[in-house]
Design a protein around this motif. Structure first.
Motif, PDB file in Angstrom:
ATOM      1  N   THR A 215     -10.593  -0.688 -30.367  1.00 39.52           N
ATOM      2  CA  THR A 215     -11.153  -1.920 -30.909  1.00 39.52           C
ATOM      3  C   THR A 215     -10.581  -2.149 -32.299  1.00 39.52           C
ATOM      4  O   THR A 215     -10.820  -1.369 -33.211  1.00 39.52           O
ATOM      5  N   SER A 216      -9.806  -3.217 -32.465  1.00 41.01           N
ATOM      6  CA  SER A 216      -9.171  -3.482 -33.757  1.00 41.01           C
ATOM      7  C   SER A 216     -10.225  -3.819 -34.805  1.00 41.01           C
ATOM      8  O   SER A 216     -11.275  -4.388 -34.493  1.00 41.01           O
ATOM      9  N   ALA A 217      -9.922  -3.477 -36.043  1.00 33.61           N
ATOM     10  CA  ALA A 217     -10.888  -3.661 -37.126  1.00 33.61           C
ATOM     11  C   ALA A 217     -11.282  -5.120 -37.301  1.00 33.61           C
ATOM     12  O   ALA A 217     -12.445  -5.432 -37.572  1.00 33.61           O
ATOM     13  N   ASP A 218     -10.332  -6.048 -37.113  1.00 34.18           N
ATOM     14  CA  ASP A 218     -10.639  -7.464 -37.337  1.00 34.18           C
ATOM     15  C   ASP A 218     -11.480  -8.067 -36.214  1.00 34.18           C
ATOM     16  O   ASP A 218     -12.050  -9.147 -36.370  1.00 34.18           O
ATOM     17  N   PHE A 220     -13.880  -6.057 -34.604  1.00 29.02           N
ATOM     18  CA  PHE A 220     -14.994  -5.146 -34.370  1.00 29.02           C
ATOM     19  C   PHE A 220     -16.342  -5.845 -34.530  1.00 29.02           C
ATOM     20  O   PHE A 220     -17.250  -5.640 -33.723  1.00 29.02           O
ATOM     21  N   GLU A 221     -16.492  -6.673 -35.572  1.00 24.82           N
ATOM     22  CA  GLU A 221     -17.770  -7.335 -35.814  1.00 24.82           C
ATOM     23  C   GLU A 221     -18.143  -8.228 -34.627  1.00 24.82           C
ATOM     24  O   GLU A 221     -19.283  -8.226 -34.157  1.00 24.82           O
ATOM     25  N   GLU A 222     -17.169  -8.993 -34.131  1.00 19.69           N
ATOM     26  CA  GLU A 222     -17.423  -9.853 -32.977  1.00 19.69           C
ATOM     27  C   GLU A 222     -17.708  -9.033 -31.730  1.00 19.69           C
ATOM     28  O   GLU A 222     -18.578  -9.380 -30.927  1.00 19.69           O
ATOM     29  N   GLY A 238     -22.152  -9.852 -27.578  1.00 17.66           N
ATOM     30  CA  GLY A 238     -21.755  -8.583 -28.191  1.00 17.66           C
ATOM     31  C   GLY A 238     -22.242  -7.379 -27.401  1.00 17.66           C
ATOM     32  O   GLY A 238     -23.145  -7.471 -26.562  1.00 17.66           O
ATOM     33  N   LEU A 239     -21.637  -6.233 -27.688  1.00 18.78           N
ATOM     34  CA  LEU A 239     -21.980  -5.013 -26.957  1.00 18.78           C
ATOM     35  C   LEU A 239     -23.424  -4.598 -27.187  1.00 18.78           C
ATOM     36  O   LEU A 239     -24.077  -4.070 -26.282  1.00 18.78           O
ATOM     37  N   LEU A 240     -23.936  -4.822 -28.407  1.00 18.83           N
ATOM     38  CA  LEU A 240     -25.336  -4.479 -28.666  1.00 18.83           C
ATOM     39  C   LEU A 240     -26.269  -5.275 -27.764  1.00 18.83           C
ATOM     40  O   LEU A 240     -27.230  -4.730 -27.210  1.00 18.83           O
ATOM     41  N   GLU A 241     -25.987  -6.561 -27.637  1.00 21.77           N
ATOM     42  CA  GLU A 241     -26.828  -7.411 -26.805  1.00 21.77           C
ATOM     43  C   GLU A 241     -26.661  -7.063 -25.329  1.00 21.77           C
ATOM     44  O   GLU A 241     -27.631  -7.090 -24.561  1.00 21.77           O
ATOM     45  N   ALA A 254     -15.551   8.622 -35.107  1.00 20.55           N
ATOM     46  CA  ALA A 254     -14.883   8.983 -36.364  1.00 20.55           C
ATOM     47  C   ALA A 254     -13.538   8.292 -36.533  1.00 20.55           C
ATOM     48  O   ALA A 254     -12.980   8.294 -37.636  1.00 20.55           O
ATOM     49  N   GLU A 255     -13.003   7.704 -35.457  1.00 21.27           N
ATOM     50  CA  GLU A 255     -11.708   7.025 -35.527  1.00 21.27           C
ATOM     51  C   GLU A 255     -11.834   5.549 -35.908  1.00 21.27           C
ATOM     52  O   GLU A 255     -10.830   4.845 -35.987  1.00 21.27           O
ATOM     53  N   MET A 256     -13.062   5.073 -36.128  1.00 17.21           N
ATOM     54  CA  MET A 256     -13.262   3.685 -36.525  1.00 17.21           C
ATOM     55  C   MET A 256     -12.838   3.490 -37.975  1.00 17.21           C
ATOM     56  O   MET A 256     -12.888   4.409 -38.784  1.00 17.21           O
ATOM     57  N   SER A 257     -12.432   2.260 -38.311  1.00 20.83           N
ATOM     58  CA  SER A 257     -12.119   1.939 -39.703  1.00 20.83           C
ATOM     59  C   SER A 257     -13.402   1.998 -40.529  1.00 20.83           C
ATOM     60  O   SER A 257     -14.510   1.922 -39.993  1.00 20.83           O
TER      61      SER A 257
END
Length: 478
Positions: A215-218, A220-222, A238-241, A254-257
């Motif tokens: 998942t690219s950093a730009d 990730f929020e979406e 979104g994944l949470l929903e 741990a590999e997330m930005s």
């Protein structure tokens, strides 16, 4: 306006959330009581505005929608069309006491999954709701199976290490605590996460995977929170929903930005969030399970992992053992992989003979279960002879047969033909005993029993050949 269920979901099995849209309060209340008695969570709305507000707040599992609302006979149909546009994939069951065949046909053409006429039988209503949710669940599971091609789906084995893992999963599954799963690449961390979900009261709700490294950093929020446009139309759930009521598995956290880690931390701190571009708070009930293949504390020291995030997710740590720590499970695991691969390839599974099993046990599986499965699949495709004949050691890939290193298992004649008999015999014994010691996980007692030697005699032979037995002394069976 929208009304929430009069009793919130407890630790009982979560089976779905139903949004009831009807302008008759008595019918809404009766349907709500019926569904809640069956274990469903419910919310209610009386018109288009309150229904859209409820949907924007959180997508339910299913909508029960009356065709004839306050603004006339077409309001329900218009709302159905809006739901199909803004909330794609959300199942809607239409209900009406004034419907015609033409109205029912219009509703089905617009995407309704079923149509009920008032007054409806309570048993029929429950049957339609259950069937609609099961269909949605099967679609979700089918999509998940497609994405999981090439993975194992069960924790296989009876070794002490795997029994410890299963016991830990059983203890933590019934709680809502966050879990951090550690282990080497390919060891089965996602399988452990799925086992936690399957044994929890959330088992009937979604299990959603976020692959952090992909998942690219730009984005990730979406990806996490979703996106909607200025009109409130949901462009992305979104994944949470998606995981509401269930489990969100964050793979390789741990590999997330660092920016992505801050967004995930925000989600853990507050169950209510805004979709990207949205104004309506969305509240979800999600259990987060994360995994990592690295040393998280080392990453914290290197400023690659947020300490705040680590302590939020590391409520219950669980470690998945490597194959090197449970070599006695390899025959059963190899057969499990064989049956999986055979099913996927449309071929009958082939038995694995004893010598081939011994070579598989002696090999150092740096890629763990994932690598073992790949080898079994390769053998199933490329091995000669009849499909009914056993897989022999000679059919295994060269890198398994002739591994170089401390516990290499090669027995090729080229390496010994140039030696005198004594040196050749010594080299063979060294390779043979190293392989058997590796096969039994360094356990001297079990190795001695298999090779037909007294335990003390094996100790002497290992020292004579220059083979370390220190690891074996630490792994003796009780």
């Amino acid at each position: 306006m929208a009304t929430t269920s009069k009793n919130s979901r407890t630790a009982t099995n979560w089976i779905g959330e139903i949004l009831i849209v009807d302008d008759e309060p008595d019918i809404c209340a009766a349907v709500q009581d019926l569904l809640q008695d069956e274990g469903y969570t419910t919310r209610m709305a009386s018109d288009t505005d309150s229904a859209l507000a409820a949907l924007a707040e959180r997508m339910p599992s299913l909508v029960l929608l009356d065709i004839w609302l306050r603004n006339g006979e077409r309001e329900g149909i218009d709302l159905l069309e809006t739901i199909g546009t803004r909330f794609q994939g959300l199942p809607v069951v239409m209900i009406s006491g004034h419907g015609s065949v033409r109205t029912a046909v219009d509703a089905m053409n617009l995407g309704a999954v079923d149509f009920l006429e008032k007054p409806f039988d309570s048993g029929l209503l429950l049957h339609v709701v259950k069937r609609s949710l099961e269909t949605q669940h099967l679609r979700r599971e089918n999509a998940a199976l497609v994405n999981r091609t090439g993975t194992t789906d069960a924790i296989v084995g009876t070794s002490p290490a795997i029994r410890t893992l299963k016991n830990a999963i059983a203890r933590v599954a019934t709680t809502n605590s966050r879990v951090l799963i550690t282990g080497e690449p390919g060891s089965g961390k996602e399988t452990a996460a799925r086992a936690i979900h399957a044994q929890s009261h959330r088992r009937n709700a979604p299990f959603v995977v976020m692959n952090a490294p992909r998942t690219s950093a730009d984005r990730f929020e979406e990806e996490l929170f979703g996106r909607e446009d200025e009109s409130g139309r949901i462009l992305r759930v979104g994944l949470l929903e998606q995981a509401h009521g269930g489990t969100l598995f964050v793979d390789e956290v741990a590999e997330m930005s660092m920016d992505a880690q801050s967004w995930l931390l925000r989600a853990l701190q507050n169950p209510s969030f805004l979709r990207v571009g949205g104004q309506t708070p969305v509240k979800v009930d999600v259990r987060v399970v994360a995994s990592t293949s690295v040393d998280p504390e080392a990453y914290i020291r290197q400023d690659r992992l947020s300490a705040s995030l680590y302590y939020r997710i590391n409520v219950v740590p669980i470690r998945v053992p490597s194959l090197a720590e449970r070599r006695e499970d390899i025959p059963a695991l190899a057969w499990h992989c064989m049956t999986q691969c055979a099913r996927a390839l449309g071929r009958p599974p082939r038995p694995i003979d004893e010598e081939a099993e011994a070579r598989l046990q002696a090999y150092n599986w740096r890629g763990n279960v994932r690598q073992l499965r790949n080898v079994i699949e390769r053998v199933l495709i490329l091995a000669p002879d009849s499909e009914a004949s056993p897989v022999r050691a000679s059919m295994l890939p060269d890198d398994v047969l002739y591994e170089h290193g401390e516990t290499g298992g090669g027995f090729g004649t080229d390496s010994i033909m140039s030696h005198p008999l004594k040196a050749a015999r010594e080299q063979f014994e060294r390779q043979y005993l190293s392989s058997q010691l590796a096969r039994f996980g360094g356990n001297i007692t079990r190795t001695a029993a298999f090779v037909g030697m007294e335990r003390t005699s094996l100790h002497r032979k290992l020292r004579l050949l220059g083979i370390s037995d220190e690891a074996g002394s630490k792994q003796e069976a009780p």
